[in-house]
Design an enzyme around this catalytic site. Structure first.
Site, PDB file in Angstrom:
ATOM      1  CB  CYS A  85      -1.078  -0.115   1.382  1.00 24.29           C
ATOM      2  SG  CYS A  85      -2.397   1.199   1.084  1.00 24.29           S
ATOM      3  CG  HIS A 130      -4.284  -3.792   2.297  1.00 26.41           C
ATOM      4  ND1 HIS A 130      -3.314  -3.127   3.406  1.00 26.41           N
ATOM      5  CD2 HIS A 130      -4.681  -2.503   1.746  1.00 26.41           C
ATOM      6  CE1 HIS A 130      -3.373  -1.884   3.322  1.00 26.41           C
ATOM      7  NE2 HIS A 130      -4.088  -1.410   2.182  1.00 26.41           N
ATOM      8  CD  GLU A 157      -2.524  -6.085   4.961  1.00 27.10           C
ATOM      9  OE1 GLU A 157      -1.947  -6.413   3.833  1.00 27.10           O
ATOM     10  OE2 GLU A 157      -2.913  -5.028   5.181  1.00 27.10           O
TER      11      GLU A 157
END
Lengths: 357, 1081
Positions: free
Chosen positions: A250, A334, A336
């Protein structure tokens, strides 16, 4: 419930009711089209300075889990230690909730944290307005509360506000050691790294991390305008001299891009959702990703030696870059998740592979 | 990239609509055909369901109205030689047929490539044991299950797993032959039934009370995956998902839970190697993140149709393209037309699916819901609050409910039991419980429904209480009224709650409420379903109305170019895909003539609710209130109420009262045909005969009426206590019994009683008129005598056995009626004909169920003509010679008794069929044979059982039975029938009940139930004495029921039995021609 109003910088107003803390605030108004994950989003430091509009109308259904921490200091269920979004705007707040893991209602949590929430807003109309006009500054005015004025979003160094203030270590003694520059890191990034056996040295955004003897560098997500992070960009450039692996997510993608020499621009209304399609450049492999960003990297400005890694399939914007020969890569989305789809978590494995080479 | 050398593709349809396999497959098949045609591929479709949109002209290049069975499909493949075949678009019927073709080596023999998911993968998902093994390989948990092939093994498995267990038949659609067992006794009964459907039965541990979650997953051949939608069942595990209220997206899952299940779904689809679409159903623990995979359907399904409608993502269309070899990244999102089809829709609304049951139509049926499906249709409601979606949905199912609140009080003997043991009425039992002060916790304990849903329901009841506290409409506050509308309260509910109905009729109260509300500025806004929650502009007009909003997504220009077609709502017994066909045809004609076509409908199983079928689709209610809301926004040129069956027809007068322009036949004429008194007076005036009838309010008057006209009589109560709504009574005892048990007669609830004609033919006239003059017509004839509902009857078109004079008279009378009612548009008249005596039974000034059938047989689109009439466009009168042709169409009915536990499978005056087929043939026999095979009849090879109730019917079937004997069939017969046959010297074997003892005290052999259980009977002809089989406990009922439960073909009508038997004796099955529609000239 008190009456509340959202006033946008173009003069448009939306009426609703206050269900969180009765405090007037202002900030950049953005919209998120995710259908789940309000606890994760609210605690995502990348939302600092923003009024988060949820287009999915029903919010609060499953309450909020207790803000607890694991022995290593990471939040058990949340993405940081507190709510970072400045407010939440929704259409139909569900006052009652039901979930085995819920500790309190969203309203109770917002009140405890002093964060306003307004419900009863036509968030679809608001999102479409932001889509046509671009994101705007706006303020939430709650009946009987003083107005609040805040500076222009772009001018504030939110990274400095949300970054940790001192060096923190996780999983000490892990197989490989990674320096994580905290621009507002989501805890799940750290979880993903330590779950893969890595030792993580989390440092403040402007920390001179070159002095740390580590196997690789991780650049985290974070809020605001990457132009406010020039000291970090210089540190990254210095680190590149070592030739060691770098992975960014990001804001990390934008900063790595800046360090490489690429330009950054602000998207009209950003990508904030769980359904952003990206394609591995030059391949037939595509992924659904979770995203939360207002700025993007201009892939056309990438210098020689760099190439785009992923591309957004809806608007063609850049979703990641890599160096053609060095072990450096980053993604705009993202992997994650938290909240959102977990389909690209394998990128952490890719990073570990680079560390092991 | 598209696969090479695929130039001609065969699509397997799903046949007649049945419980568990309904209109959703017309939608998915139509989408598949559209996707193929867009690629320039030559398409071949096999589907005997003549009422579908997919079998309309122009949908496929070659259309075959033939049974979807391996035998017919093999012959079709030999003839057409397609390059590829699609198996996933015609439900379980097509899938099973495809697997069988593969096993028989047919596909290989003719080099037909299976597009999309391979047959190996299909088998891996369908065979439970293989499935569990596959999922174990990737560490995915399934419900612990044992596949068994004997009853003994089933018992042992159940013992090991521990009761309660669930029994499932492998390879069965919609949970057929499955259920819960608490003990060995229940297990024995259930397992036997399951074995009759499948050689393999699964015994599983029951997870009753867990949440049920579903994901729709798509994968392309490059291994790219998306989940298009997830759904959560309101009812916890234990109730078949087709029987559950379903919400999309899930409402009670956290991010972590949602994405855990999503990731698993993707892992599963990748491992199984599906190309196209599948759904994954999960059981999900309510106190942890534990889960089990229930099943995977490697095909388009009811859920996928729902998911398509819920999200705007055209799953069937995309799955077809993926089957052709494209990657998701090569396709475009058809709503935005600018973004990629590789994405996951973001909803900014919720949808609520509610099943529609028609259990009231069946005598003896078990109303409890369980793991097997019983509902006949469904609705989908869209809202921006759960309360709104649910209340809309409860109105949509069309069973007289006004939402969750403000309904008539429900009479429940034991509320706790009604909550614990779910029936079709449970949602209303919850409302009742809340009114009676049950807490959310208590209801949760009894129902295991997630508290969140119950809290939202309580919210409705709380708001209702607040409305009730309002003293009169003039004291209604703005905020409260707006909130009520946001929570889905209709004007009717609010008017009733504030007591408006006390001083005026409810119709007046609703109008007054509307006026008050509009004066306060509270009106709904229109929102678009755009797949991306506003992130990108949508190019389609897929719309719904809500009060949770301030801005319309559509700009209305007031150009009077819109023509609104009112749809037909939920599929139910008596109204299904045929009206969807009618609606779609009307939309097409409107579109082609320069008007804006606008559809209002809420049935997710339809083609008319596909957003590219019309210019604007309002996926919303067909109530007076909502239709008026839309009319006020659209400002249309006019409204069409005659192509959607009874729901729009019933709105005609009310809309007319608001000066809405109804196109075609006037509302007043519609009323003159619908109102029994007015219609009857009109027939008398023009000298047309009708069966004698009267509306009576006391038993005494009824006796007088019967004394005059004689038995039998047809009795239609206006208030039904239980069971079927109308009945034929042959004697006084039956009449009194019926009035006592089933119908109440009083001043408020008159009963319509009419002379019932026996041994009378029933004839249908479907026609279109313009200004009272008939332009096109079709006269068809029922195979069965009057007494079998026209929706259940087997119909031949053109009529085969009518006198020329009868036909002439019917034409003349129809012309008179059309003139008298000044009909402009479609209509249908039903006649009774005995000798040349003609009586009118009823007249509907709208399209009828048989419009698609006669239109397709004739190849004259009646709806196109009718729509042109209504739009005042020039019409070319069909040439008279077109009404004269050399082939026959036969429409046969599909029954779903096998799903309706305990229901008596006998036909009567109330409709019971769930679907139909229509097949063509050179003669009546071959058309009939095809259509009977298409509704699941099998031709017996050796053994037929006859149990014929009355002397007349026995005599009627005598010749037929003799023919069977001559052809070497073994005839089994029950007592009376056997005596009758013996008396005439017809060879037969007498069968006994397992209670008849011989002189040694042993059971007499053969015992009929043993014969049936041992599969010795290949066809059971069981004709009751009369249609009022008054006891559901008698042995004939038990035999009929056993036949259904054991999947033995059953015929309960003498005329149909005669026709079917003679057809298969006369026409060898292999001599049936494989001819496409256009080859019939």
């Amino acid at each position: 419930m008190k009456k509340a109003m959202l006033r946008l910088s173009d003069g448009t107003t939306f009426e609703g009711y206050s269900f969180g803390a009765d405090v007037s605030v202002s900030g950049e108004v953005v919209f998120n089209t995710a259908m789940v994950g309000y606890p994760e989003s609210l605690t995502d430091p990348s939302y600092a300075g923003q009024l988060m509009t949820l287009t999915f109308p029903l919010v609060g259904n499953y309450g909020v889990p207790e803000l607890t921490f694991r022995s290593d200091g990471l939040a058990t269920y949340m993405e940081s230690e507190r709510i970072y979004a400045r407010a939440i705007i929704c259409c139909e707040y569900s006052g009652k909730f039901s979930h085995w893991n819920a500790h309190e209602s969203l309203a109770q949590w917002l009140k405890r944290e002093g964060i306003p929430g307004i419900t009863g807003v036509d968030t679809r109309a608001l999102a479409m307005l932001l889509r046509e006009h671009g994101v705007m500054m706006g303020s939430i005015e709650i009946e009987g509360c003083e107005h609040a004025e805040q500076s222009r979003y772009e001018d504030v160094n939110f990274v400095a506000q949300v970054s940790c203030k001192e060096v923190m270590r996780y999983n000490v003694g892990g197989a490989k050691k990674v320096v994580l520059v905290d621009c507002g890191v989501k805890h799940n990034i750290i979880r993903c790294l330590i779950d893969r056996g890595l030792e993580v040295v989390r440092v403040p955004w402007d920390y001179e991390f070159g002095q740390i003897d580590a196997d690789g560098l991780f650049l985290s997500n974070g809020p605001g305008n990457p132009d406010n992070c020039m000291p970090l960009v210089h540190h990254i450039r210095n680190y590149m001299q070592t030739g060691k692996p770098i992975f960014g997510i990001c804001m990390g993608n934008q900063l790595l891009g800046k360090a490489a020499g690429a330009a950054i621009y602000k998207l009209p209304y950003g990508h904030r959702s769980h359904n952003q399609p990206v394609r591995l450049v030059g391949e037939n492999r595509c992924f659904i990703t979770s995203q939360n960003h207002g700025y993007a990297l201009d892939a056309d400005t990438l210098p020689e030696g760099w190439m785009p890694l992923f591309e957004n399939m809806n608007d063609g914007s850049n979703e990641g870059i890599r160096h053609v020969s060095k072990p450096w890569f980053s993604v705009q989305f993202h992997p994650e998740a938290c909240s959102g789809p977990v389909d690209t978590e394998f990128l952490f494995d890719d990073f570990v592979k680079l560390l092991n080479q | 990239m598209r696969l090479e050398n695929i130039n001609k593709v065969l699509v397997l349809g799903s046949g007649a609509l049945k419980i568990g396999e309904a209109g959703e497959f017309d939608y998915s098949g139509s989408q598949a055909l559209k996707a193929l045609r867009e690629e320039g591929i030559e398409t071949v479709l096999i589907n005997p369901n003549i009422a579908t949109v997919q079998t309309s002209e122009g949908m496929a290049d070659h259309i075959y109205f033939l049974p979807v069975t391996p035998e017919f499909v093999e012959r079709l493949i030999a003839k057409e030689r397609p390059d590829g075949i699609l198996l996933a678009f015609g439900g379980q019927t097509a899938l099973n047929c495809g697997v069988e073709l593969y096993r028989r080596g047919v596909l290989e023999k003719y080099g037909v490539r299976v597009l999309g998911t391979s047959v190996e993968t299909i088998i891996n998902t369908e065979d439970r044991e293989l499935f569990v093994r596959q999922l174990e390989k990737i560490g995915v948990k399934t419900i612990k299950s044992e596949a068994v092939e004997t009853v003994e093994d089933a018992r042992n498995a159940a013992k090991q797993l521990g009761y309660p267990v669930i029994i499932r038949a492998a390879y069965a659609l919609g949970g057929l032959g499955s259920g819960f067992c608490d003990n060995e006794q229940e297990l024995d009964a259930m397992v036997e039934k399951a074995f009759s459907f499948s050689p393999q039965v699964l015994v599983e541990k029951s997870l009753k009370g867990w949440k049920e979650i579903e994901f729709e997953v798509v994968r392309d051949r490059y291994d790219n995956c998306i989940t298009v939608c997830n759904m959560e069942n309101f009812d916890p595990l234990g109730i078949h998902t087709g029987e559950s209220i379903v919400i999309a997206p899930s409402q009670t899952l956290t991010n972590s839970e949602y994405h855990k299940l999503r990731a698993l779904a993707i892992r599963i689809i990748r491992h199984l190697g599906i190309v196209g679409e599948c759904n994954v159903q999960y059981a999900f623990d309510t106190g942890s993140e534990d889960y089990r995979v229930i099943e995977v359907n490697a095909r388009l399904s009811r859920s996928s149709a729902l998911a398509s409608k819920a999200t705007g993502y055209p799953l069937a269309f995309v799955a077809t393209k993926l089957g052709l070899g494209y990657g998701l990244f090569e396709l475009t999102n058809s709503v935005t037309q600018s973004t990629s089809a590789f994405f996951e829709p973001a909803l900014d609304y919720v949808v609520c699916k509610i099943p529609r049951w028609d259990l009231g139509k069946f005598r003896g049926v078990n109303r409890e819901l369980g793991s097997s499906m019983k509902s006949v249709g469904e609705v989908m409601a869209i809202g921006r609050t759960f309360e709104d979606a649910l209340q809309k949905g409860l109105r949509m199912i069309g069973q007289g409910m006004h939402g969750f609140a403000e309904n008539k009080e429900l009479h429940v003997d034991d509320l706790d039991e009604a909550l614990k043991a779910p029936t079709d009425k449970r949602i209303f039992a919850i409302a009742q419980a809340m009114y009676e002060g049950y807490t959310v916790d208590r209801i949760h304990e009894l129902t295991k429904i997630d508290r969140w849903f119950l809290q939202r329901l309580e919210h409705i009841i709380e708001l209702d209480a607040e409305l009730k506290r309002t003293d009169g409409v003039e004291h209604l506050e703005y905020d409260l009224l707006l909130r009520a509308k946001q929570l889905g309260f209709s004007d009717f509910q609010i008017a009733r709650a504030v007591g408006l109905g006390r001083t005026m009729t409810m119709d007046q109260a609703v109008l007054r409420m509307r006026q008050v509300r509009k004066r306060m500025g509270i009106v709904p806004v229109v929102k678009q379903i755009d797949t991306l929650a506003g992130e990108f502009p949508a190019q389609t007009n897929y719309l719904y109305l809500t009060y949770s909003g301030i801005k319309n997504d559509v700009q209305y220009t007031g150009d009077h170019k819109s023509i609104i077609v009112l749809g037909s709502g939920a599929y139910r017994i008596g109204s299904s895909v045929e009206f969807d066909w009618c609606g779609v045809q009307a939309l097409n004609t409107i579109r082609h003539n320069g008007y804006r076509s606008v559809m209002i409908n809420f049935n997710p199983e339809t083609v008319s609710t596909d957003y590219d079928t019309c210019d604007r689709l309002y996926f919303d209610e067909l109530t007076f209130e909502r239709v008026m809301d839309i009319i006020e926004l659209e400002n249309p040129h006019g409204v069409i109420v005659s192509t959607g069956g009874q729901i729009p027809n019933n709105l005609a007068m009310k809309l007319d009262g608001q000066q809405v322009k109804i196109l075609g036949t006037s509302a007043k004429s519609i009323d003159n045909a619908e109102d029994r008194d007015k219609f009857s007076a009109m027939l008398d005036r023009i000298g047309v005969d009708q069966p004698e009838w009267s509306a009576l309010t006391s038993e005494e008057d009824m006796e007088k009426f019967v004394a005059r006209v004689g038995y039998p009589v047809l009795v239609r109560p206006s208030y039904v206590l239980s069971g079927a709504a109308m009945n034929v009574c042959s004697n006084e005892e039956q009449l009194h019994k019926f009035l006592r048990l089933a119908a109440k007669v009083s001043k408020e609830h008159p009963v319509v009683i009419s002379k019932f004609m026996t041994n009378t033919k029933e004839v249908e006239m479907d026609a279109v008129a313009r200004n009272g003059e008939i332009i096109a017509y079709a006269i068809s004839e029922h195979v069965e005598y009057a007494g079998v509902h026209s929706g259940d009857a087997t119909i031949m078109f053109p009529a085969q056995r009518l006198y020329v004079e009868t036909v002439r008279r019917i034409k003349r009378i129809s012309g008179q009626i059309a003139r008298e009612l000044n009909i402009s548009g479609p209509f249908n008249i039903q006649y009774l004909a005995r000798e040349n005596e003609i009586k009118v039974i009823e007249c509907n000034l709208r399209a009828s169920r048989s419009f698609p059938f006669v239109s397709k047989v004739l190849k004259i689109n009646f709806i196109d003509i009718a729509t042109r009439v209504m739009l005042d466009l020039p019409i070319e009168r069909p040439n008279k010679s077109l009404f004269d042709f050399d082939y026959v169409g036969v429409k046969a009915s599909q029954f779903s008794f096998n799903r309706l536990q305990n229901a008596d499978p006998v036909l009567g005056v109330d409709m019971a069929s769930t679907g139909e087929v229509g097949c063509l043939g050179e003669d009546a026999n071959s058309a009939l044979l095809q259509s009977m095979l298409a509704v699941g009849m099998r031709i017996p090879k050796k053994k037929i059982l006859f149990a014929i109730g009355g002397p007349k019917q026995r005599a009627h079937l005598l010749d037929t039975i003799k023919r069977l004997v001559d052809r070497g069939y073994t005839i089994y017969a029950t007592g009376g029938t056997s005596d009758y046959l013996n008396g005439l010297g017809v060879a037969n074997i007498r069968v006994y009940k397992n209670e008849h003892l011989d002189e040694h005290g042993r059971l007499k052999q053969p015992i009929v139930s043993n014969l049936m259980h041992n599969k010795e009977i290949e066809l059971f002809v069981g004709i009751p004495v009369d249609t009022l089989a008054d006891s559901v406990h008698d042995s004939y009922y038990r035999m009929r029921r056993t036949a259904v439960d054991l999947n033995i073909p059953l015929i309960t009508n003498a005329r149909l039995a005669e026709a079917f038997i003679n057809a298969f004796l006369d026409v060898p099955i292999n001599s049936l021609a494989i001819r496409e529609w256009s080859e019939y000239k």
